[in-house]
Design a protein around this motif. Structure first.
Motif, short mmCIF file in Angstrom:
data_model
loop_
_atom_site.label_atom_id
_atom_site.label_comp_id
_atom_site.label_asym_id
_atom_site.label_seq_id
_atom_site.Cartn_x
_atom_site.Cartn_y
_atom_site.Cartn_z
N THR A 163 0.84 -1.21 0.00
CA THR A 163 0.00 0.00 0.00
C THR A 163 0.87 1.25 0.00
O THR A 163 0.62 2.19 -0.76
N ALA A 164 1.88 1.27 0.86
CA ALA A 164 2.76 2.43 0.95
C ALA A 164 3.50 2.65 -0.37
O ALA A 164 3.64 3.79 -0.84
N ALA A 165 3.99 1.56 -1.00
CA ALA A 165 4.73 1.68 -2.26
C ALA A 165 3.82 2.21 -3.36
O ALA A 165 4.21 3.08 -4.16
N ALA A 166 2.58 1.67 -3.43
CA ALA A 166 1.63 2.12 -4.45
C ALA A 166 1.28 3.59 -4.24
O ALA A 166 1.16 4.37 -5.20
N ALA A 167 1.13 3.98 -2.99
CA ALA A 167 0.80 5.36 -2.68
C ALA A 167 1.94 6.30 -3.07
O ALA A 167 1.72 7.38 -3.62
N HIS A 168 3.19 5.88 -2.80
CA HIS A 168 4.34 6.70 -3.18
C HIS A 168 4.43 6.86 -4.70
O HIS A 168 4.71 7.96 -5.20
N ARG A 169 4.20 5.75 -5.43
CA ARG A 169 4.27 5.84 -6.90
C ARG A 169 3.20 6.79 -7.42
O ARG A 169 3.47 7.61 -8.32
#
Length: 251
Positions: A163-169
């Motif tokens: 979730t955090a990685a997708a949000a950062h992208r």
């Protein structure tokens, strides 16, 4: 003198005539003096009445200006406060109705000031009305975007790594001037777990993120408000700490 001694009756008549003429002349002079004094008193009374009426007019105008300015400033600040709520709860149905009422109040108070204030205060009021209305519209448009980005930033700190990685992208695509096509930006936003479809579309449709310019709008509003308040304080003689007085009359 010999003539008057030989004719005492004529002398007596002459003395009587002189006495009568003297009395008449004294009466005429006295009446004229009294008339002039009466005219002076009447003129003084008229001038005193005019000064009193002018003082009352100035005091009444001072009170009207003070009340109008206070109501105007209060309406502007309340409109600003309401506009900021769009960034906290953009789906609040009551905001638009309250916004319309406050916009009307700001416009009406500005118009009232145009009727009673000096030119430089009127100019400051017009600038403040325009700035306040623009600022509110900016808040109304940018608030929902701000709210959506706050949700996305919150997901960037998620304990779930995916979730955090997708949000950062996704967040990288909405940075100012990021060269990402709309379709790609929307796809990445929709792929963030926990981000609503509404938030994704708001962020995708506004690559410039209008709320980033709110600080500038807010500073413009504060400048316009400070200019207006300073102009009104000058007119009301706020620094003098005295009651309003009628202007000095030059005779």
């Amino acid at each position: 003198m010999k003539y008057f001694e030989d004719n005492p009756e004529i002398f007596a008549a002459l003395v009587a005539a002189i006495a009568i003429l003297g009395g008449l002349l004294g009466s005429i002079i006295g009446a004229k003096i009294q008339a002039n004094g009466g005219r002076d008193q009447a003129a003084a009374a008229r001038e005193a009445a005019w000064i009193a009426a002018e003082a009352q007019r100035v005091a009444a105008l001072w009170s009207v200006r003070q009340l109008q300015a206070a109501q105007f400033v209060r309406s502007v600040r309340e409109l600003r406060r309401l506009g900021r709520l769009y960034g906290q709860d953009p789906n609040n149905a009551d905001l638009r109705g309250q916004g319309r009422e406050l916009l009307q109040a700001v416009t009406l108070k500005g118009a009232e000031i145009e009727l009673t204030a000096p030119d430089h205060v009127v100019a400051a009021a017009k600038d403040l009305v325009a700035t306040a209305v623009y600022n509110y519209n900016m808040d109304r448009r940018a608030g929902p975007v701000e709210h959506a980005e706050e949700a996305l930033v919150g997901l960037c700190g998620s304990a779930d790594e995916e979730t955090a990685a997708a949000a950062h992208r996704a967040h990288d695509t909405i940075r100012p001037q990021a060269p990402v096509p709309h379709e790609e930006r929307l796809r990445l936003l929709l792929a963030v777990p926990g981000l609503s479809v509404q938030h994704a579309h708001r962020l995708a449709n506004d690559p410039e993120i209008e709320y980033r310019y709110q600080d500038l709008s807010a500073s413009n509003l504060e400048r316009a408000l400070s200019t207006f308040v300073a102009a009104v304080r000058e007119v009301l003689r706020s620094e003098d700490d005295v009651a309003p007085t009628a202007p000095v009359q030059h005779r």
